[in-house]
Write an enzyme that holds these catalytic residues in place. Sequence first.
Site, PDB file in Angstrom:
ATOM      1  N   GLU A  90     -27.088 -25.584   1.234  1.00 37.10           N
ATOM      2  CA  GLU A  90     -27.959 -24.397   1.318  1.00 37.10           C
ATOM      3  C   GLU A  90     -29.214 -24.652   0.555  1.00 37.10           C
ATOM      4  O   GLU A  90     -30.208 -24.402   1.210  1.00 37.10           O
ATOM      5  CB  GLU A  90     -27.350 -23.204   0.977  1.00 37.10           C
ATOM      6  CG  GLU A  90     -25.929 -22.736   1.863  1.00 37.10           C
ATOM      7  CD  GLU A  90     -26.554 -22.388   3.131  1.00 37.10           C
ATOM      8  OE1 GLU A  90     -27.461 -21.539   3.454  1.00 37.10           O
ATOM      9  OE2 GLU A  90     -25.590 -22.587   4.041  1.00 37.10           O
ATOM     10  N   SER A 489      26.638  17.766  -1.056  1.00 39.48           N
ATOM     11  CA  SER A 489      27.300  18.038  -2.403  1.00 39.48           C
ATOM     12  C   SER A 489      26.679  17.218  -3.677  1.00 39.48           C
ATOM     13  O   SER A 489      27.133  17.419  -4.660  1.00 39.48           O
ATOM     14  CB  SER A 489      29.001  17.454  -2.163  1.00 39.48           C
ATOM     15  OG  SER A 489      29.406  18.245  -1.374  1.00 39.48           O
TER      16      SER A 489
END
Length: 836
Positions: A90, A489
Amino acid sequence: MRLLVRFLGFLFAAGTVVFLVGVAGVAGAIWHFSKDLPDYSQLQDYEPPVMTRVHASDGALLGEYSKERRLYLPIQAVPKLVINAFLAAEDKNFYEHGGIDFTGMARAAVLYAQNFGSNRRPQGASTITQQVAKNFLLTNEVSFTRKIKEALLAMRIERAYSKDRILELYLNEIYLGLGAYGIAAASLVYFDKSVNELTIAEASYLAALPKAPAALHPVRNRDRAVERRNYVVDRLVENGWIKQADADKARKEQLNVTSSRGNGAHIFAGEYFAEEVRRDIFERYGEKKLYEGGLSVRATLDPKMQVMARKTMVAGLVRYDEASGWRGAPSKLDISGDWGVKLADVKSLGDIAPWRMAVVLETSDQSARIGFQPGRELGGAVSKARQTGIITLDGVRWAKAASGPTRGKTPTSVAQVLSPGDVIYADPLFDKEGKPVEGQYRLRQLPEVSGAMVAMDPWTGRVLAMVGGFSFDQSQFNRATQAYRQPGSSFKPLVYSAAMDNGYTPSTVVVDAPIEIDQGQGVGVWRPENYSSGKYQGPVTLRNALRNSLNTVTVRLAQDIGMPLIGEYSKRFGVYDELPNYLSYALGAGETTVMRMVTAYSMFANGGRRVKPTLIDRIQDRYGRTIFKHDARECRGCDAPGGWKNQVEPQLVDRREQVLDPMTAYQITSMMEYVVQAGTATVVKEVGKPIAGKTGTTNDEKDAWFIGFSPDLVVGIYVGFDKPRNLGRGMTGGHLAAPIAKDFLKLALADKPATPFKVPAGIKLVRVDAKSGMRAGPGEGGRTILEAFKPGTAPPDNYSVIGVADADGRMPQGYPQGYQQPDAGNIMRPGTGGLY
């Protein structure tokens, strides 16, 4: 000569005027374009949207949440190789120029003149600083106006910030394709590596992407991507940043990228857990903080235990489902032509490995040839590879017809079960020694039944494992936290706890016999029954009543201590927010979740201390500051200055509420240990470690439960249909849920010692008759047990039975001598109400 002097003077004057006009023009242009430039000082405090990452307790990545996949990496943490690769691609003169590369601009101008009128996009000459200005402060508009503003901003940025700061902003902001922003995220997305692990070839490919990430796709445009990568490698050599030999090796390296990294769970079987953590963070901090805040979350998940939970839960659901028979292939497919492309378009479940979707290609009596669903490449194209296998007769023997004239009969040929075009699931077939048979597979079907499992540390409330259903891909509904079901239960230990805190002992005798409850207000009479309807045991101790899960005893107990008290206990334990004043709720008629039940049982296991369930240990913000910590205990001495100097060891101060008397907690634990040793959950006894627990089965056998615990681990399991319906006769918590718990606890506790439950101070262990609850006499041995009593609650020398005498207080004929009836009015209380 005079004319020449005059001409030169004219030229000088004209040049001066032109120069001054030019300067004025440039100054005016600069003033014009500068007056509405964005404020570049905001870069100083720039906080980019950063993904939230969730890690399991061992540090493994569990999930990532973001709208832009970005991890912010300080420039000091970026390897020199990666920096050089981006500079080579770049802006090789980045550290020399002042924001504008005039040589590059001249080159771009020449190319623009050459391509004028060709509709080609002008070649950029932007420096990294200019790209920072554009990405952070401007738009992507292609115009000279934007370029001028970009250049002006670049020069100002260069004067205000260091080169390293500018490069840091750039490397963390750029878009590199596949949803990845910044080099840290891109390194993970493309190569599943940290930036420190990137090779020259990999760093060069990432550096090539900023210009055109879509055009350099690693699969769709592989040749162009490799060409551009090699260009960056050449620039690295040209600038003297790598050696020629390393460059040659990098050019030959294949461009292999990973396609498995998504935003979901990264730990197998952790999908429900990860989604629950995401919801938690969303509720705490909101959407913006979740997806952009860069939070670091340490979850409580134990990945190994999670796999154990997932494996055993799925096995239990499949075991029940296959016993119901083969329902047939869920869909058909035209297998003419390339069946792979057609099968690839069929949605399959990706989180049920080793199961794989397949299509039946041909069948015979002894086998069926199947073709497996092909995968997809990163670009979305269907892989050209085709894999096939064989399902033998052994692989379909379980597939009895679920309906029709052959219902329940074992198939005698594969063709009876499968036909060409059937879309099915299959997994490897194993021999008797547990080894996979090469090339052979077993038929599978997705179970209709579902369920959930939660494993928790009872001392801290940390959820170690959670299974919310058979498959997260199939249904994201988390049955561990979102499915409200009747616990049956398994709620009874809370009723017994309230009784133990109010004068009862495990040896208290209550009658097990038919009972009628006048519900009042014209509702009628409620007649609760035991599971084995019509069978009653007469006078039984509370220990034996809980062991055999006797409903009539529990109702008499609830009737005696009152439902308001039971409701207060259920709220204290977090099972229900409010419990209606109906006796049927003492049998677990209210709806709650597996998570709530496991949390309640954790308080039995830890001696009655309140625990708050959590899936998160700690949350840190993007700067590493801790903003949430689950463990709120005070640590005295943990912040001693100067390190260790033989001072007193740090101490944790536990100020959590005591919700239950530790002695009561132990009594209930001891009674539930008896449920495992000799009651409705004896299958769990195979674990071979001290385990306490309770089964639960709801009306019409719609839901099956088991909640159990060792001294350091609580597990809760629920099995049932999403739209509740009968599971089948005999499909109780002891037959469906408890075996799953057994399989899980065997794995989870395999390397743990057989630690007994701790007896709290004050508890007195007395030998009593297991049947009557009376103190055992000298020489008695066969049916005696050690029973836990609180101080002052010595075991009785004679019977005191609740719910036996008739209305006149007389004992029924046939009861042995010694029975006493303290309250003849307990058998009938009008106005108690009831759901049944």
